[in-house]
Design a protein around this motif. Structure first.
Motif, PDB file in Angstrom:
ATOM      1  N   GLU A 205      13.288  48.680 -97.715  1.00 13.81           N
ATOM      2  CA  GLU A 205      12.606  47.663 -98.513  1.00 13.81           C
ATOM      3  C   GLU A 205      11.577  48.282 -99.450  1.00 13.81           C
ATOM      4  N   HIS A 206      10.911  49.344 -98.996  1.00 15.52           N
ATOM      5  CA  HIS A 206       9.941  50.024 -99.871  1.00 15.52           C
ATOM      6  C   HIS A 206      10.653  50.604-101.074  1.00 15.52           C
ATOM      7  N   MET A 207      11.797  51.252-100.846  1.00 20.95           N
ATOM      8  CA  MET A 207      12.549  51.821-101.954  1.00 20.95           C
ATOM      9  C   MET A 207      12.991  50.738-102.931  1.00 20.95           C
ATOM     10  N   LEU A 208      13.492  49.621-102.413  1.00 18.01           N
ATOM     11  CA  LEU A 208      14.007  48.551-103.262  1.00 18.01           C
ATOM     12  C   LEU A 208      12.909  47.897-104.093  1.00 18.01           C
ATOM     13  N   THR A 209      11.683  47.884-103.572  1.00 20.09           N
ATOM     14  CA  THR A 209      10.583  47.258-104.297  1.00 20.09           C
ATOM     15  C   THR A 209       9.833  48.232-105.197  1.00 20.09           C
ATOM     16  N   HIS A 210      10.286  49.473-105.254  1.00 16.00           N
ATOM     17  CA  HIS A 210       9.627  50.468-106.117  1.00 16.00           C
ATOM     18  C   HIS A 210      10.632  51.162-107.035  1.00 16.00           C
ATOM     19  N   LEU A 211      11.646  50.430-107.460  1.00 14.48           N
ATOM     20  CA  LEU A 211      12.652  50.981-108.362  1.00 14.48           C
ATOM     21  C   LEU A 211      12.193  50.847-109.813  1.00 14.48           C
ATOM     22  N   ASP A 212      12.625  51.793-110.642  1.00 15.86           N
ATOM     23  CA  ASP A 212      12.304  51.732-112.065  1.00 15.86           C
ATOM     24  C   ASP A 212      13.220  50.771-112.808  1.00 15.86           C
ATOM     25  N   ALA A 213      14.431  50.554-112.276  1.00 11.33           N
ATOM     26  CA  ALA A 213      15.408  49.660-112.903  1.00 11.33           C
ATOM     27  C   ALA A 213      15.740  48.533-111.926  1.00 11.33           C
ATOM     28  N   PRO A 214      16.192  47.396-112.427  1.00 19.06           N
ATOM     29  CA  PRO A 214      16.492  46.271-111.532  1.00 19.06           C
ATOM     30  C   PRO A 214      17.708  46.528-110.661  1.00 19.06           C
ATOM     31  N   VAL A 215      17.692  45.942-109.471  1.00 18.23           N
ATOM     32  CA  VAL A 215      18.842  45.962-108.577  1.00 18.23           C
ATOM     33  C   VAL A 215      19.135  44.520-108.193  1.00 18.23           C
ATOM     34  N   TYR A 216      20.401  44.183-108.106  1.00 15.93           N
ATOM     35  CA  TYR A 216      20.798  42.799-107.874  1.00 15.93           C
ATOM     36  C   TYR A 216      21.489  42.699-106.517  1.00 15.93           C
ATOM     37  N   LEU A 217      20.773  42.127-105.545  1.00 13.55           N
ATOM     38  CA  LEU A 217      21.272  42.020-104.184  1.00 13.55           C
ATOM     39  C   LEU A 217      21.257  40.576-103.726  1.00 13.55           C
ATOM     40  N   ASN A 218      22.269  40.205-102.986  1.00 15.08           N
ATOM     41  CA  ASN A 218      22.335  38.893-102.354  1.00 15.08           C
ATOM     42  C   ASN A 218      22.315  39.120-100.845  1.00 15.08           C
ATOM     43  N   ARG A 219      21.143  38.880-100.233  1.00 21.65           N
ATOM     44  CA  ARG A 219      20.993  39.131 -98.802  1.00 21.65           C
ATOM     45  C   ARG A 219      21.805  38.098 -98.018  1.00 21.65           C
ATOM     46  N   VAL A 220      22.882  38.569 -97.371  1.00 22.03           N
ATOM     47  CA  VAL A 220      23.793  37.647 -96.685  1.00 22.03           C
ATOM     48  C   VAL A 220      23.730  37.783 -95.173  1.00 22.03           C
ATOM     49  N   PHE A 221      23.005  38.796 -94.670  1.00 21.46           N
ATOM     50  CA  PHE A 221      22.962  38.999 -93.220  1.00 21.46           C
ATOM     51  C   PHE A 221      21.753  39.858 -92.881  1.00 21.46           C
ATOM     52  N   VAL A 222      21.146  39.585 -91.701  1.00 22.48           N
ATOM     53  CA  VAL A 222      19.976  40.345 -91.254  1.00 22.48           C
ATOM     54  C   VAL A 222      20.137  40.675 -89.782  1.00 22.48           C
ATOM     55  N   SER A 223      19.813  41.912 -89.404  1.00 23.59           N
ATOM     56  CA  SER A 223      19.800  42.332 -88.002  1.00 23.59           C
ATOM     57  C   SER A 223      18.864  43.518 -87.867  1.00 23.59           C
ATOM     58  N   HIS A 224      18.285  43.713 -86.673  1.00 27.38           N
ATOM     59  CA  HIS A 224      17.437  44.885 -86.458  1.00 27.38           C
ATOM     60  C   HIS A 224      18.251  46.088 -85.989  1.00 27.38           C
ATOM     61  N   LEU A 225      19.554  45.888 -85.708  1.00 29.62           N
ATOM     62  CA  LEU A 225      20.386  46.968 -85.182  1.00 29.62           C
ATOM     63  C   LEU A 225      21.261  47.583 -86.262  1.00 29.62           C
ATOM     64  N   ALA A 226      21.142  48.899 -86.443  1.00 31.71           N
ATOM     65  CA  ALA A 226      21.999  49.593 -87.405  1.00 31.71           C
ATOM     66  C   ALA A 226      23.459  49.488 -86.990  1.00 31.71           C
ATOM     67  N   ALA A 227      23.737  49.504 -85.682  1.00 26.85           N
ATOM     68  CA  ALA A 227      25.119  49.416 -85.202  1.00 26.85           C
ATOM     69  C   ALA A 227      25.758  48.094 -85.599  1.00 26.85           C
ATOM     70  N   VAL A 228      24.979  47.006 -85.574  1.00 28.02           N
ATOM     71  CA  VAL A 228      25.502  45.699 -85.982  1.00 28.02           C
ATOM     72  C   VAL A 228      25.782  45.692 -87.483  1.00 28.02           C
TER      73      VAL A 228
END
Length: 298
Positions: A205-228
């Motif tokens: 999230e830090h990287m995404l909020t400190h980009l020099d150019a825009p990024v277009y993401l549609n957050r469709v899923f959230v989990s705390h597990l990398a395996a998921v």
């Protein structure tokens, strides 16, 4: 514990549930603590709630007192339960599955087999486990943008490995990523995100909020597990930033492919954290082996 739990969740309902009580009872306990201190600890007008300056000042005191209390309890238990020879680790789920077994085996191959215990938890729970003295060592991914709330006066750490967070997705029939960064306003990339309790997620999230150019993401899923998130990405659900250590074979076989060039990669450290106070002899022996390896004398 009520205070520190609310600091982590910043939500009275979730904290009350975690502490196995009702929200009104939990709120009364927090209010009682504030009355005892003589200052308001939380700004309840903010959403989510946040610490007041008084709360920020009290936080390290509460963490230190609670950690010492639990550590004292454990030391008393060890006298009767003979637990001093067990080296106790708390590690995030992703490192418990991928990094820890190989890392420990390598250390033991050059020394001897240790009697160990590993508790696999979410990142915030690992931090609390170390603060409370429930473990000797905490193993976690680390990035400079992640605030661990482990005061350097009381805790230290060393780098035991390195990893890279790579944005990956399922390939199409030609081997190209079905989702590609940075996406467009008309066709945003389906984004599989980490929850706010994840150390990896905070780095992403830090990287995404400190980009020099825009990024277009549609957050469709959230989990705390990398395996998921890996399973969801492998099924074509979207893009996720995953540790290279957990997807190496998938990248080799082409089961997953990078969704962007290396400018989207996030280098992270794998760090082992410990209290500065003396640990039981076996845990100190383990730490000394790591220091000897780091200095080249092992």
């Amino acid at each position: 514990e009520d205070f520190l739990g609310l600091v982590d969740t910043r939500n009275f309902s979730r904290s009350a549930e975690a502490r196995y009580t009702t929200q009104p009872a939990f709120s009364r306990r927090i209010k009682s603590l504030e009355e005892w201190i003589g200052a308001s600890l939380f700004d309840r007008t903010a959403q989510p709630i946040r610490l007041t300056p008084s709360g920020e000042r009290f936080r390290p005191v509460a963490e230190d007192v609670l950690r010492r209390l639990y550590q004292g309890r454990d030391e008393a238990k060890q006298v009767s339960e003979n637990l001093a020879n067990t080296v106790r680790f708390s590690a995030t789920h992703s490192l418990s599955l991928t990094f820890f077994p190989t890392w420990l085996r390598g250390i033991e191959a050059r020394s001897h087999t240790f009697n160990t215990r590993l508790d696999s938890n979410q990142f915030a729970d690992c931090v609390q486990s170390l603060l409370k003295g429930d473990c000797h060592f905490m193993l976690s991914h680390y990035h400079p943008t992640i605030d661990l709330h482990l005061p350097p006066t009381h805790f230290t750490s060393k780098v035991v490995g390195r990893d890279t967070l790579i944005p990956v997705t399922l390939p199409d029939t030609t081997g190209q990523p079905i989702d590609r960064l940075p996406g467009t306003a008309e066709d945003p990339v389906h984004y599989l995100a980490y929850s706010e309790t994840s150390a990896i997620g905070r780095a992403v999230e830090h990287m995404l909020t400190h980009l020099d150019a825009p990024v277009y993401l549609n957050r469709v899923f959230v989990s705390h597990l990398a395996a998921v998130l890996k399973n969801m990405s492998s099924s074509g659900r979207g893009l996720a930033w995953l540790p290279e250590s957990s997807i190496h074979e998938d990248l080799v076989t082409g089961g997953l492919v990078a969704a962007g060039d290396e400018t989207w990669f996030i280098p992270v450290e794998i760090r082992l954290f410990r209290p500065r106070e003396p640990l039981p002899a076996t845990a100190e022996e383990f730490w000394e082996l790591l220091e000897a390896e780091e200095s080249g004398t092992w």
